[in-house]
Design a protein around this motif. Structure first.
Motif, PDB file in Angstrom:
ATOM      1  N   GLU A 197       0.862  -1.167   0.102  1.00 55.38           N
ATOM      2  CA  GLU A 197      -0.112   0.150  -0.062  1.00 55.38           C
ATOM      3  C   GLU A 197       0.944   1.227  -0.039  1.00 55.38           C
ATOM      4  O   GLU A 197       1.855   1.349   0.706  1.00 55.38           O
ATOM      5  CB  GLU A 197      -0.907  -0.002   1.335  1.00 55.38           C
ATOM      6  N   GLU A 199       1.086   5.701  -0.664  1.00 52.54           N
ATOM      7  CA  GLU A 199       0.290   6.968  -0.595  1.00 52.54           C
ATOM      8  C   GLU A 199       0.132   7.593  -2.015  1.00 52.54           C
ATOM      9  O   GLU A 199       1.395   7.662  -2.530  1.00 52.54           O
ATOM     10  CB  GLU A 199       0.713   8.010   0.610  1.00 52.54           C
ATOM     11  N   ARG A 200      -0.948   8.024  -2.338  1.00 54.03           N
ATOM     12  CA  ARG A 200      -0.958   9.012  -3.714  1.00 54.03           C
ATOM     13  C   ARG A 200      -1.359  10.315  -3.150  1.00 54.03           C
ATOM     14  O   ARG A 200      -2.409  10.602  -2.646  1.00 54.03           O
ATOM     15  CB  ARG A 200      -1.828   8.370  -4.519  1.00 54.03           C
ATOM     16  N   ARG A 201      -0.643  11.422  -3.542  1.00 52.57           N
ATOM     17  CA  ARG A 201      -0.933  12.747  -3.111  1.00 52.57           C
ATOM     18  C   ARG A 201      -1.477  13.498  -4.482  1.00 52.57           C
ATOM     19  O   ARG A 201      -0.622  13.510  -5.445  1.00 52.57           O
ATOM     20  CB  ARG A 201       0.149  13.479  -2.279  1.00 52.57           C
ATOM     21  N   VAL A 213      -4.922  12.892  -0.140  1.00 56.05           N
ATOM     22  CA  VAL A 213      -3.950  11.648   0.169  1.00 56.05           C
ATOM     23  C   VAL A 213      -5.006  10.524  -0.015  1.00 56.05           C
ATOM     24  O   VAL A 213      -5.875  10.320   0.548  1.00 56.05           O
ATOM     25  CB  VAL A 213      -3.387  11.902   1.320  1.00 56.05           C
ATOM     26  N   THR A 214      -4.560   9.587  -1.110  1.00 65.82           N
ATOM     27  CA  THR A 214      -5.259   8.372  -0.992  1.00 65.82           C
ATOM     28  C   THR A 214      -4.172   7.051  -0.770  1.00 65.82           C
ATOM     29  O   THR A 214      -3.176   7.445  -1.022  1.00 65.82           O
ATOM     30  CB  THR A 214      -5.852   8.205  -2.404  1.00 65.82           C
ATOM     31  N   ILE A 215      -4.896   6.185  -0.409  1.00 69.20           N
ATOM     32  CA  ILE A 215      -3.955   4.859  -0.233  1.00 69.20           C
ATOM     33  C   ILE A 215      -4.080   3.695  -1.600  1.00 69.20           C
ATOM     34  O   ILE A 215      -5.538   3.526  -1.814  1.00 69.20           O
ATOM     35  CB  ILE A 215      -4.221   4.351   0.978  1.00 69.20           C
TER      36      ILE A 215
END
Length: 621
Positions: A197, A199-201, A213-215
Motif C-alpha cells: 500500500e 500513498e498517492r498525493r 491523500v489516497t491509499i
C-alpha cells in the motif's frame, strides 16, 4: 549468529520474500498433485505491510503455510540450539548433500530478521488445515509457540523494528522508497506479484484547497524475467532496456545471448555483449561478472565465478534452479555445477563472437576494437579454449594498412614452403614497420603480424602454434628465409671468413652488452640489430614484469650485422688497419646503441652515447 552469517542487513527482506515465494511455488505444485486440496490459487501473491507508528514490517503470503510441527522443526529447533550448535552443524556439513540440509532452510534465512528487529512474530496456517500456529521470539535463544483458531492460509512474518535511533536514514525499513528499492534490487523478477500500500498525493484542484491523500495497492516488482521468455517473444527494445538496467550502461548491446540448459541441473542465462568498453575495463577494482539469481531471487550482483576474467565485459543474468549457496546465499561454493555452468557460458560467448566474425564483420570489428585487448588475456589462462580464442582474434599485419587479419586468413596467404607464422611485437605499428628486424621479411614478401598491445608480449610465449604452424618472432632466434636468391654455401663460408676477426673483436669489446655477434640474414638496410634467443625473454616483456613488481633477469642478446652495409664494412676495414685506435671501439659502441634505439629500446647509458655521438659529429663539421 546472524551478524556472523550475513554481511548486509538489507538481506533480511530478500530472505523473507524468497521464503514467501517458495511457499507460493509449493502451494501451486501441491494443488496440481492433490486435486482434493481445497485451496484458492487464483490470486497467489506477497504483501508487504508497514505500520510507521508501531514500527512494524510484515511480509505476508497466501502460500502453502506450515503446521506446528513444521514451525518447530524449521525455526524453533534453531532457536533452541543456539549459535554454537548451528556453527558446529555447519562445520560438520562437509559434503554437498549434508550442506543442503542446512543451507536454504526456512529457519536460516528467517533469522536474518533479527538484524533489524528486536522481536519477530510468525503466524501461519497450512493449506487444507484449520489450525494455525503463532510463534514469537526476541532472538535470545527462547521462543513461545501456541495454536490459534483463526488465521488466513499462508504465512505472515511481522518484524518489530529496532528503535528509530538505532537506524540511520539508509536503513529506515518503514520508508516506502527503501522497501521499493530493496524489492527492485533483490526480488524484482520474482514470478509472484509483491504488493504494497502506497500513498498517492493529489495537488489541490484550486488555490487554497487541500491536498488529497489516497491509499492505493501497488505491485512493486516487475515480474518480467526476460530470460525465462522465448527470444522471439521479446522485442529488441525490451532487451535494450533490460541491458541498460542491469549494466548501468548508456549504449545498446552489440549482441544478445539467450540460453537454457536442462538435464542434471537447470539454469537459464541472458547475456549481453556491450558495444562500448566501460571506462574501468582495466581497473582492478571494477565490478565484474554477471548477476546471479536462484529461482528468480537475486543472490549476487557481480558473480565473477560464472565468467572468466577475460570476459569480464559480458553483462547479464544467470538464473539457476538449484545451486549450493552458503547460509546467507551470498557466496557460491566451488562445486561441479558452478564449474559446468562457467564452461558452458564461456563456450557460448566465444561461439557467438565467432558468429559475429563470419556473419556480421562490421559488428565484429566494433567488438574487437573495444574488447580485443582483454579477450587476448584468455590466451594466458584458458588453455581449454585457447584454439577458439585464437580463431576469434584479429591482428594488424604487413598485408594491409587498414584491415586486421585472422590467423586463418594469414595461413591461407602463406608463401609456398613457408612453415612459420611470423610476428613482431612493439609499441606502435609505425615503430614496427621501421624496425630493422622486418627488413628482409618485407623485401622477400613475407607477411608479418604486428602485435602492439602489452598483452601480446606475454601471450606469444604461451602459444606455440596455430593449425600446425609454429609462431616465430622476427626478433628471436635465427631465421632462414628461402627466396631462391640466397648465397651459395661457398659464398657464405667466404663471407664468414672475412668477418671472423671483426665478430670476435666485437664480442670481446661489447661483452658487457651482448653474448654473441654474428652475420645477419634478416637485414637489408640497417647496419645491425639485436636478437633474443629463441626461448629467451625480450626486454619489453621484462619491463612489463618489472612494472608489476616482479624482478626478472634479462639475459644478454645477440648482435647481428649486415655484412653489406657501409658502416659494417668500414668498421671491418678500420679494425684491420688500426685495431688499437680508441675511435674504432667507440664506433662499436655507437653501432650497438643505434641497434638498440632502432628497435625502440632504452639506452643503458644515454649520456655516454650522446657524448660519443657529439664527438663524432664534431669531427665531420
Amino acid at each position: 549468529m546472524v551478524h556472523s552469517v550475513y554481511s548486509n542487513k538489507d538481506s533480511f527482506l530478500r530472505e523473507l520474500v524468497s521464503n514467501a515465494s517458495d511457499a507460493l511455488d509449493k502451494l501451486r505444485l501441491e494443488a496440481f498433485r492433490n486435486k482434493d486440496l481445497d485451496v484458492d490459487t487464483s490470486d497467489l501473491h506477497i504483501d508487504i505491510e508497514v505500520d510507521t507508528g508501531a514500527r512494524t514490517l510484515t511480509i505476508r503470503d497466501n502460500g502453502i503455510g506450515m503446521t506446528r510441527d513444521e514451525v518447530v522443526g524449521l525455526i524453533g529447533t534453531l532457536a533452541k540450539s543456539g549459535t554454537a550448535e548451528l556453527r558446529q552443524q555447519l562445520r560438520e556439513a562437509k559434503n554437498e548433500a549434508a550442506s543442503e540440509e542446512l543451507i536454504g532452510q526456512f529457519g536460516i534465512g528467517f533469522y536474518s530478521s533479527f538484524m533489524v528487529a528486536d522481536k519477530v512474530e510468525l503466524l501461519t496456517r497450512k493449506a487444507g488445515e484449520s489450525d494455525a500456529t503463532r510463534w514469537e521470539s526476541s532472538g535470545e535463544g527462547t521462543y513461545t509457540i501456541e495454536s490459534v483458531d483463526d488465521a488466513p492460509q499462508g504465512t505472515a512474518v511481522t518484524l518489530h523494528l529496532k528503535p528509530e535511533d538505532a537506524e540511520d536514514e539508509l536503513h529506515d525499513y518503514t520508508s516506502e522508497w527503501k522497501i521499493k528499492g530493496l524489492v527492485k534490487q533483490y526480488s524484482d523478477f520474482i514470478a509472484w506479484p509483491i504488493r504494497m500500500e502506497v500513498e498517492r498525493r493529489t495537488p489541490p484542484a484550486e488555490e487554497g484547497g487541500e491536498e488529497v491523500v489516497t491509499i492505493e495497492t501497488e505491485t512493486i516488482n516487475s515480474m518480467k524475467a526476460l530470460w525465462a521468455r522465448p527470444k522471439e517473444e521479446v522485442s529488441d527494445e525490451e532487451y535494450k532496456e533490460f541491458y541498460k538496467h542491469i549494466a548501468h550502461a548508456w549504449d545498446d548491446p552489440l549482441e544478445v545471448i539467450a540460453m537454457k540448459a536442462e538435464g542434471t541441473f537447470e539454469y537459464q542465462a541472458l547475456l549481453f555483449i556491450p558495444s562500448h568498453a566501460p571506462f574501468d575495463l582495466f581497473n582492478r577494482d571494477a565490478s565484474v561478472g554477471v548477476q546471479l539469481y536462484v529461482k528468480r531471487v537475486f543472490i549476487m550482483g557481480d558473480c565473477d565465478q560464472l565468467m572468466p576474467e577475460y570476459l569480464r565485459f559480458v553483462k547479464g543474468v544467470v538464473d539457476a534452479q538449484d545451486l549450493s549457496l552458503n547460509v546467507s546465499r551470498e557466496i557460491l561454493q566451488q562445486d561441479r555445477q558452478i564449474n559446468a555452468i562457467r564452461r558452458r557460458l564461456t563456450k557460448k560467448v566465444l561461439s557467438t563472437i565467432k558468429d559475429l566474425q563470419s556473419e556480421r564483420p562490421e559488428d565484429y570489428r566494433t567488438f574487437w576494437t573495444q574488447f580485443g585487448r582483454v579477450v587476448k588475456e584468455g590466451l594466458l589462462s584458458d588453455f581449454d579454449n585457447q584454439d577458439a580464442l585464437l580463431r576469434i582474434s584479429s591482428f594488424a599485419s604487413t598485408h594491409s594498412d587498414e584491415d586486421a587479419t585472422t590467423l586463418a586468413e594469414y595461413v591461407e596467404r602463406m608463401k609456398d614452403g613457408q612453415e612459420q607464422i611470423f610476428y613482431a611485437t612493439g609499441e606502435t605499428r609505425q615503430q614496427l614497420l621501421k624496425s630493422p628486424h622486418l627488413e628482409a621479411f618485407k623485401a622477400k614478401g613475407y607477411e608479418v603480424l604486428l602485435l602492439t598491445d602489452p598483452v601480446d608480449e606475454v601471450w606469444v610465449g604461451n602459444v606455440t602454434e596455430f593449425d600446425g604452424k609454429p609462431l616465430q618472432s622476427v626478433a628471436k632466434g635465427e631465421v632462414d628465409l628461402d627466396s631462391g636468391e640466397e648465397q651459395s654455401e661457398a659464398e657464405r663460408e667466404e663471407q664468414e671468413k672475412e668477418f671472423t676477426d671483426l665478430l670476435a673483436w666485437l664480442k670481446e669489446t661489447l661483452s658487457e652488452h651482448v653474448k654473441e655477434v654474428r652475420l645477419s640474414s634478416r637485414l637489408t638496410e640497417s647496419p645491425a640489430c639485436l636478437i633474443t634467443d629463441a626461448f629467451g625473454m625480450t626486454p619489453a616483456l621484462a619491463r612489463i614484469y618489472q612494472a608489476s613488481g616482479q624482478a626478472v633477469p634479462v639475459g644478454k642478446r645477440t648482435l647481428e650485422l649486415n655484412p653489406s652495409h657501409p658502416l659494417v664494412t668500414g668498421l671491418r676495414q678500420a679494425h684491420q688497419d688500426r685495431a688499437d685506435d680508441p675511435t674504432v671501439a667507440e664506433t662499436a659502441e655507437l653501432l650497438y646503441g643505434t641497434a638498440l634505439l632502432a628497435e625502440g629500446g632504452a639506452l643503458e647509458d644515454p649520456a655516454r652515447f650522446a657524448e660519443l655521438l657529439a664527438d663524432r659529429l664534431a669531427r665531420t663539421v
